[in-house]
Design a protein around this motif. Structure first.
Motif, short mmCIF file in Angstrom:
data_model
loop_
_atom_site.label_atom_id
_atom_site.label_comp_id
_atom_site.label_asym_id
_atom_site.label_seq_id
_atom_site.Cartn_x
_atom_site.Cartn_y
_atom_site.Cartn_z
N SER A 77 -7.19 5.91 -9.92
CA SER A 77 -7.29 5.08 -8.93
C SER A 77 -6.57 4.00 -9.77
O SER A 77 -6.14 2.28 -9.17
N GLU A 78 -6.71 4.01 -10.87
CA GLU A 78 -6.48 3.23 -12.26
C GLU A 78 -4.53 3.12 -11.16
O GLU A 78 -3.80 2.02 -11.83
N ALA A 79 -4.08 3.92 -11.64
CA ALA A 79 -2.52 4.18 -11.31
C ALA A 79 -2.00 3.84 -10.20
O ALA A 79 -0.91 2.79 -10.09
N THR A 83 4.95 14.29 -2.06
CA THR A 83 5.02 14.35 -0.69
C THR A 83 3.49 13.55 -0.26
O THR A 83 2.53 13.92 0.72
N GLY A 84 2.78 13.27 -1.34
CA GLY A 84 0.86 12.85 -1.24
C GLY A 84 1.14 12.24 -0.08
O GLY A 84 0.11 12.42 0.47
N TYR A 122 2.49 5.97 -3.09
CA TYR A 122 4.09 6.68 -2.98
C TYR A 122 3.73 7.32 -4.31
O TYR A 122 3.84 8.43 -4.92
N HIS A 123 4.04 5.84 -5.30
CA HIS A 123 3.91 6.17 -6.61
C HIS A 123 3.13 7.14 -7.57
O HIS A 123 3.00 7.19 -8.72
N GLU A 132 0.48 -1.41 -0.06
CA GLU A 132 0.12 0.22 0.16
C GLU A 132 1.15 1.25 -0.32
O GLU A 132 0.36 2.12 -1.01
N SER A 133 2.23 1.30 1.23
CA SER A 133 2.61 2.62 0.98
C SER A 133 3.72 3.09 -0.18
O SER A 133 3.61 3.59 -0.53
#
Length: 227
Positions: free
Chosen positions: A88-90, A36-37, A26-27, A21-22
């Motif tokens: 969401s797709e990404a 930084t999201g 991040y990506h 998940e992390s």
């Protein structure tokens, strides 16, 4: 061995979902220009996501709706001008790269070579298949059973009916389900009349209304139970 078939949950049982998940957050945020999201919004996202997955377990939202709605709520809460469907797709694409494993998972599956092993998960089909097939456990499981393709999710008995038919199982006494979720894995096993093993490495408090057959803190403890 006491059990001939082991049904494993995937996330936070054999696969480290937190790390996946992390990685994905991040990506995905970086992809949309917010490096930084993940750090800024991870806590809020996890709270929203957890709530929606509980709704999914109870049949109050579909998998397809969940994957976009969690970002719709997140972006609305923080006034982010991002498109939830595109994000969401990404995110799912990056999540599918998350092949991180729980410590001891490879060794455990090797020691259980005399058993029939299968995955039974409430995850998203494409994501789960990508993560499992890209991991060191890619050749371990006789079947990978995913809620999205069965039309049922744990704790519903329908997903277990599907699993038993797929695996050709008739004797429930020889089957053990292992998972980290009391409401999904353990309650599902109880509903279906099979033995259950709660993987609880963080020593979370139990629920007097959901009593597993066994409880373990590390994966290696499962060997004593199975043998």
């Amino acid at each position: 061995m006491k059990y001939k078939v082991i049904l494993f949950d995937a996330d936070d049982t054999l696969f480290d979902y937190g790390m996946a998940e992390s990685h994905a957050l991040y990506h995905a945020f970086a992809h949309f220009g917010l490096p930084t999201g993940a750090e800024d919004y991870a806590s809020s996202y996890k709270e929203i996501n957890h709530s929606l997955w509980k709704d999914f377990e109870q049949g109050r939202i579909t998998s397809a709706a969940l994957r976009v709605e969690r970002f719709n709520r997140l972006f609305a809460a923080h006034s982010l001008e991002l498109k939830p469907d595109e994000f969401s797709e990404a995110y799912l694409r990056f999540l599918g790269e998350g092949t991180f494993l729980i410590q001891g998972a490879v060794e455990l599956c090797g020691e259980l070579a005399g058993c029939r092993l299968a995955i039974i998960t409430n995850g998203i089909k494409d994501v789960q298949q990508s993560r499992i097939k890209g991991s060191p456990l890619s050749e371990v499981f006789e079947a990978i059973i995913i809620s999205e393709e069965t039309g049922y999710q744990k704790p519903e008995t329908g997903i277990f009916d599907y699993a038993f038919e797929r695996l050709g199982i008739s004797d429930k006494s020889k089957v053990l389900i292992v998972g980290d979720s009391l409401t999904s894995d353990i309650q599902g096993g109880i509903n279906y009349g099979i033995d259950t093993c709660w993987f609880n490495p963080l020593e979370k408090p139990g629920d007097p209304d959901v009593l597993p057959t066994y409880e373990i803190r590390s994966l290696e403890e499962l060997l004593k139970i199975v043998r």
